[in-house]
Design an enzyme around this catalytic site. Structure first.
Site, PDB file in Angstrom:
ATOM      1  N   HIS A  15       0.196  -0.841  -0.047  1.00 25.99           N
ATOM      2  CA  HIS A  15      -0.056  -0.405  -0.333  1.00 25.99           C
ATOM      3  C   HIS A  15       0.591   0.925  -0.113  1.00 25.99           C
ATOM      4  O   HIS A  15       0.413   2.324  -0.796  1.00 25.99           O
ATOM      5  CB  HIS A  15      -0.951  -0.386   1.256  1.00 25.99           C
ATOM      6  CG  HIS A  15      -1.909   1.119   1.434  1.00 25.99           C
ATOM      7  ND1 HIS A  15      -2.929   1.800   0.944  1.00 25.99           N
ATOM      8  CD2 HIS A  15      -0.833   2.574   1.690  1.00 25.99           C
ATOM      9  CE1 HIS A  15      -3.349   2.823   1.421  1.00 25.99           C
ATOM     10  NE2 HIS A  15      -2.562   3.535   1.429  1.00 25.99           N
ATOM     11  N   GLU A  16       1.717   1.217   0.824  1.00 27.10           N
ATOM     12  CA  GLU A  16       2.463   2.408   0.969  1.00 27.10           C
ATOM     13  C   GLU A  16       3.853   2.794  -0.463  1.00 27.10           C
ATOM     14  O   GLU A  16       3.448   3.505  -0.992  1.00 27.10           O
ATOM     15  CB  GLU A  16       3.357   2.084   1.679  1.00 27.10           C
ATOM     16  CG  GLU A  16       2.725   2.545   3.481  1.00 27.10           C
ATOM     17  CD  GLU A  16       2.072   3.448   3.900  1.00 27.10           C
ATOM     18  OE1 GLU A  16       2.081   4.513   3.462  1.00 27.10           O
ATOM     19  OE2 GLU A  16       0.930   3.588   4.589  1.00 27.10           O
ATOM     20  N   HIS A  38       1.507   4.430  -2.564  1.00 30.47           N
ATOM     21  CA  HIS A  38       0.782   5.852  -2.994  1.00 30.47           C
ATOM     22  C   HIS A  38       2.659   6.797  -3.153  1.00 30.47           C
ATOM     23  O   HIS A  38       2.520   7.677  -4.143  1.00 30.47           O
ATOM     24  CB  HIS A  38       1.470   5.881  -1.183  1.00 30.47           C
ATOM     25  CG  HIS A  38       0.039   6.203  -0.688  1.00 30.47           C
ATOM     26  ND1 HIS A  38      -0.858   6.759  -0.955  1.00 30.47           N
ATOM     27  CD2 HIS A  38      -0.248   5.793   0.410  1.00 30.47           C
ATOM     28  CE1 HIS A  38      -1.924   6.239   0.238  1.00 30.47           C
ATOM     29  NE2 HIS A  38      -1.818   6.083   0.875  1.00 30.47           N
ATOM     30  N   GLU A  83      -6.385   7.366  -1.491  1.00 29.67           N
ATOM     31  CA  GLU A  83      -6.302   5.918  -0.156  1.00 29.67           C
ATOM     32  C   GLU A  83      -7.329   4.714  -0.860  1.00 29.67           C
ATOM     33  O   GLU A  83      -6.445   3.958  -0.767  1.00 29.67           O
ATOM     34  CB  GLU A  83      -6.734   6.563   1.113  1.00 29.67           C
ATOM     35  CG  GLU A  83      -6.202   7.332   2.379  1.00 29.67           C
ATOM     36  CD  GLU A  83      -4.451   6.565   2.660  1.00 29.67           C
ATOM     37  OE1 GLU A  83      -4.170   5.144   2.616  1.00 29.67           O
ATOM     38  OE2 GLU A  83      -3.888   7.439   2.622  1.00 29.67           O
TER      39      GLU A  83
END
Length: 303
Positions: free
Chosen positions: A130-131, A134, A198
């Site tokens: 997930h990071e 980003h 998100e």
């Protein structure tokens, strides 16, 4: 939803900033506001990652660490087509993580000790993915700019009483109202941008790690931990809350006035839609698609 809405919200933040400058000092105020924006964003662009990591006392993790965290991040970065980011550990019991950096070549991923202690390897891999999403989406740069704009708008609004131009245009009541409403509007735009990014990071992160249910399970566990365990550094620096995978704030009443994150249950529902009919994987059925993720206990410390 992504980039079009983010661009519109960024434009709204810029317009709000220039509008505050005009109300304070007319057309000259717009020029001053623009100059301040450029200077603050230039500083944030080059220094924000170091500042945020220092705020949270993050310590670098080198290759070959005993947890295998560095190797896990390296393998997932290759899956995502990204350069290897720097890896940091934050010594707090709250499970959480964030990414920072002005671009993929100068990025960092930071995870908390609590994350490693309370999540399985598969869940940790999903959080890291997930990071990395980003980073790949350049969200770290976008959120740095919006945070800088929000801070600058609040600063200008607090100076409103010292500018004669604002009192002449708005009167004392209008000036006070602007001091309250301008930062509030900036915060709302900042939160909207954060929320919009998100969902996209969840989707891409699930693709990077190979199993959306790993991330769904991780989000549920992090939400439970963040709701009952304080993160003292985050409480001291609430402007960084939007960077974490789950809102780290809860210790103060003001923390609940606004949310920088979508509802966790909505994020989990979206991830489940990516894998219809699938349940959280059992130890016997865990995929081996994520390198360095070993079979073992479903939950608990993996250090």
């Amino acid at each position: 939803m992504g980039y079009a809405k983010t661009a519109m919200l960024m434009a709204a933040m810029t317009a709000l900033f220039l509008g505050v400058g005009y109300l304070l000092a007319g057309t000259g105020g717009i020029a001053v506001a623009f100059a301040v924006a450029v200077a603050m964003n230039a500083f944030s662009w080059w220094n924000s990652d170091k500042m945020v990591l220092r705020m949270h006392n993050a310590q670098p993790i080198s290759a070959g660490d005993r947890r295998g965290l560095h190797d896990m991040v390296a393998d997932l970065a290759r899956n995502a087509g990204l350069p290897m980011p720097a890896v940091y550990l934050i010594d707090t019991p709250q499970p959480n993580a964030f990414a920072t950096g002005r671009n993929p070549a100068n990025a960092a991923v930071a995870v908390t000790a609590g994350l490693l202690q309370s999540l399985s390897r598969e869940e940790v891999a999903a959080v890291v993915a997930h990071e990395l999403a980003h980073i790949r989406n350049h969200d770290t740069a976008i959120m740095t700019v919006t945070a800088t704009f929000a801070g600058a708008i609040s600063m200008l609004a607090n100076f409103a009483l010292f500018f004669g131009g604002s009192r002449e245009r708005l009167g004392i009541v209008g000036t006070i109202a602007m001091m309250i409403l301008a930062p509030l509007a900036a915060a709302l735009v900042q939160m909207a941008i954060s929320r919009s990014r998100e969902y996209e990071a969840d989707r891409i992160g699930a693709e990077i790690c190979g199993n959306p249910m790993w991330l769904a399970s991780a989000l549920e566990r992090i939400q439970q931990g963040a709701a009952r365990i304080d993160n003292d550094a985050a409480e001291r620096h609430p402007a960084t809350a939007h960077m974490f995978i789950i809102n780290p704030l809860h210790a103060h009443g003001r923390d609940k006035l606004f949310s920088t994150h979508p509802a966790t249950e909505n994020r989990i529902a979206a991830l489940r839609q990516m894998a219809p009919g699938r349940k959280a994987p059992s130890p016997a059925a865990m995929s081996s698609t994520v390198p360095t993720v070993k079979r073992g206990k479903r939950h608990g410390p993996w250090s």
